[in-house]
Design a protein around this motif. Structure first.
Motif, mmCIF file in Angstrom:
data_model
loop_
_atom_site.group_PDB
_atom_site.id
_atom_site.type_symbol
_atom_site.label_atom_id
_atom_site.label_comp_id
_atom_site.label_asym_id
_atom_site.label_seq_id
_atom_site.Cartn_x
_atom_site.Cartn_y
_atom_site.Cartn_z
ATOM 1 N N ALA A 147 0.701 -1.719 0.095
ATOM 2 C CA ALA A 147 0.008 -0.296 -0.274
ATOM 3 C C ALA A 147 0.916 0.765 0.106
ATOM 4 O O ALA A 147 0.211 2.208 -1.070
ATOM 5 C CB ALA A 147 -0.906 0.070 1.450
ATOM 6 N N ILE A 148 1.950 1.559 0.796
ATOM 7 C CA ILE A 148 2.930 2.569 0.918
ATOM 8 C C ILE A 148 3.077 2.528 -0.581
ATOM 9 O O ILE A 148 3.855 3.770 -0.731
ATOM 10 C CB ILE A 148 3.624 2.139 1.892
ATOM 11 N N ALA A 149 4.177 1.311 -0.617
ATOM 12 C CA ALA A 149 4.537 1.515 -2.286
ATOM 13 C C ALA A 149 3.938 2.528 -3.062
ATOM 14 O O ALA A 149 4.230 2.793 -3.914
ATOM 15 C CB ALA A 149 4.957 0.555 -3.073
ATOM 16 N N ILE A 150 2.376 1.541 -3.597
ATOM 17 C CA ILE A 150 1.359 2.088 -4.077
ATOM 18 C C ILE A 150 1.666 3.279 -3.987
ATOM 19 O O ILE A 150 1.459 4.322 -5.120
ATOM 20 C CB ILE A 150 0.331 1.734 -4.485
ATOM 21 N N ILE A 151 1.274 3.487 -3.072
ATOM 22 C CA ILE A 151 0.660 5.665 -3.074
ATOM 23 C C ILE A 151 1.770 6.453 -2.750
ATOM 24 O O ILE A 151 1.363 7.396 -3.636
ATOM 25 C CB ILE A 151 -0.024 5.269 -0.906
ATOM 26 N N THR A 152 2.878 6.068 -2.785
ATOM 27 C CA THR A 152 4.563 6.399 -3.167
ATOM 28 C C THR A 152 4.253 6.383 -4.874
ATOM 29 O O THR A 152 4.567 8.033 -5.059
ATOM 30 C CB THR A 152 5.167 5.982 -2.676
ATOM 31 N N ARG A 153 4.685 5.860 -5.427
ATOM 32 C CA ARG A 153 4.014 5.607 -6.579
ATOM 33 C C ARG A 153 3.210 6.425 -7.806
ATOM 34 O O ARG A 153 3.538 7.146 -8.372
ATOM 35 C CB ARG A 153 4.060 4.573 -7.223
ATOM 36 N N MET A 154 1.726 6.366 -6.817
ATOM 37 C CA MET A 154 1.272 7.597 -7.438
ATOM 38 C C MET A 154 1.024 9.012 -6.890
ATOM 39 O O MET A 154 0.686 9.802 -7.464
ATOM 40 C CB MET A 154 -0.116 6.951 -7.047
ATOM 41 N N ASN A 155 2.099 9.528 -6.544
ATOM 42 C CA ASN A 155 2.345 10.526 -5.848
ATOM 43 C C ASN A 155 1.344 11.296 -5.007
ATOM 44 O O ASN A 155 0.983 12.318 -5.042
ATOM 45 C CB ASN A 155 2.844 11.641 -6.964
ATOM 46 N N LEU A 156 0.720 10.539 -3.849
ATOM 47 C CA LEU A 156 0.091 10.656 -3.408
ATOM 48 C C LEU A 156 0.566 11.513 -2.242
ATOM 49 O O LEU A 156 1.417 10.791 -1.983
ATOM 50 C CB LEU A 156 -1.399 9.784 -3.030
ATOM 51 N N GLU A 157 -0.397 12.541 -1.128
ATOM 52 C CA GLU A 157 0.362 13.168 -0.386
ATOM 53 C C GLU A 157 0.859 12.269 1.055
ATOM 54 O O GLU A 157 -0.072 11.290 1.173
ATOM 55 C CB GLU A 157 -1.081 14.012 -0.307
ATOM 56 N N SER A 158 2.047 12.310 1.737
ATOM 57 C CA SER A 158 2.044 11.261 2.783
ATOM 58 C C SER A 158 1.317 11.177 3.592
ATOM 59 O O SER A 158 1.681 10.412 4.500
ATOM 60 C CB SER A 158 3.778 11.618 2.704
ATOM 61 N N ALA A 159 0.709 12.161 3.691
ATOM 62 C CA ALA A 159 -0.422 12.898 5.209
ATOM 63 C C ALA A 159 -1.702 11.603 4.672
ATOM 64 O O ALA A 159 -2.578 10.792 6.470
ATOM 65 C CB ALA A 159 -0.620 14.115 5.169
#
Length: 352
Positions: free
Chosen positions: A86-98
């Motif tokens: 989940a963290i890898a996908i969120i980071t890959r999508m450039n979503l807010e770290s918050a």
């Protein structure tokens, strides 16, 4: 103990989330309250921006939790793998770290104590609780009176300017406690970071009327320059602190001229800020302007002559060269800020 707007908003968001979850019949309701606490934001625009990304991030987390839960069970090892994915996908999508903390809560809530039967309905119910918390935080941020970042920003700029100017005046007169000055200087440098963050929050605030947008755009330019001028002022104090011993060994006439010029410039600085606040209604007088210009010329001339006539050693001259450069830069930034303030009032009056 001081209770700020962020504390009240967090409490209200949790309260709303708990009541909403109970009204919708979703249990346990405290999951919604927990999510609301994570989802609260410092500004309306930040909330709007975050909720869109929270929807995406939480949907990703929920889908991964359901797929992996059905396929591999709910062992801690599996939960850890889902979290990493989940963290890898969120980071890959450039979503807010918050968005990551709330997504991790979603995954753990869905997989942490999930029953083997009716797992899909259980996951949907838990995902619903999470979204109740997110929307509760969003609603509170929309309804709650937003912080007045413009007012806070101006007050912080003024306080920092007055404090730094006072230390400079005392330092040039050999009348400071070194430990107290250095402690305050470090604090000021930390406050500069807070000032930049507050400026970004003010910049993110949205205006929905064209007139207000133009006015806000001019204020953004003004505040950015106010912060830059303060950074230059703190650089001067930092230099005086680092080179205090070398400064004390300067010829008396040069020390006196440095002190006078910094007095003129810091007074000029404070006057510009008061002009913006309406406490001063006119520009700097011709006499004051002449004093500043003459001071700069005299300072640079004297500094050059001090080396030509061997009043200071080459090493001393080179070590003090940056202070003259900083003072000249400070003067130029103040003149630019003064023009911006005057321009702001000219357009502001015409808008009114």
């Amino acid at each position: 103990m001081r209770l700020g707007a962020r504390i009240f908003k967090t409490g209200l968001a949790i309260m709303l989330a708990l009541y909403a979850a109970q009204w919708l019949g979703l249990e346990p309701a405290f999951f919604a309250g927990l999510t609301a606490a994570f989802a609260i934001q410092p500004s309306i625009y930040k909330t709007y921006q975050t909720i869109l990304e929270q929807l995406q991030a939480n949907t990703i987390g929920a889908i991964l939790a359901v797929v992996f839960g059905l396929a591999f069970g709910h062992e801690p090892f599996v939960i850890g793998v889902v979290v990493m994915l989940a963290i890898a996908i969120i980071t890959r999508m450039n979503l807010e770290s918050a968005t990551i903390p709330v997504t991790l809560v979603t995954i753990i809530i869905i997989m942490g104590s999930a029953p083997n039967e009716e797992y899909l309905m259980y996951a949907i119910s838990r995902f619903g609780l999470i979204m109740v918390g997110v929307f509760s935080a969003f609603l509170i941020n929309m309804l709650f009176i937003p912080p007045k970042y413009e007012e806070k920003l101006y007050k912080k700029v003024v306080t920092m300017t007055e404090n730094t100017a006072q230390w400079i005046r005392l330092t040039t007169r050999h009348d400071t406690n070194t430990q107290s000055r250095r402690k305050d200087l470090e604090k000021s440098k930390e406050e500069l970071v807070e000032l930049d963050q507050m400026y970004l929050l003010y910049k993110e605030e949205r205006n929905y009327f064209i007139k207000n947008k133009f006015n806000k755009a001019r204020k953004l330019v003004l505040f950015r320059e106010m912060i830059n001028v303060n950074k230059e002022l703190i650089s001067i104090l930092t230099f005086l602190d680092d080179r205090e011993n070398a400064y004390h060994h300067l010829p008396d006439n040069m020390q006196r001229l440095l002190s006078q010029q910094l007095d003129h410039l810091t007074t000029y600085h404070e006057r510009i800020l008061m002009r913006y606040d309406g406490k001063v209604t006119t520009q700097m007088t011709d006499t004051m302007a002449e004093e500043v210009d003459e001071g700069n010329k005299s300072l640079t001339d004297l500094f050059m002559d001090s080396y030509d006539y061997k009043e200071v050693t080459r090493e001393e001259w080179l070590s003090l060269l940056p202070i003259v450069s900083h003072i000249v830069e400070y003067n130029q930034r103040l003149e630019h800020l003064d023009r911006l303030v005057e321009s702001f009032f000219s357009y502001h009056n015409s808008d009114d």
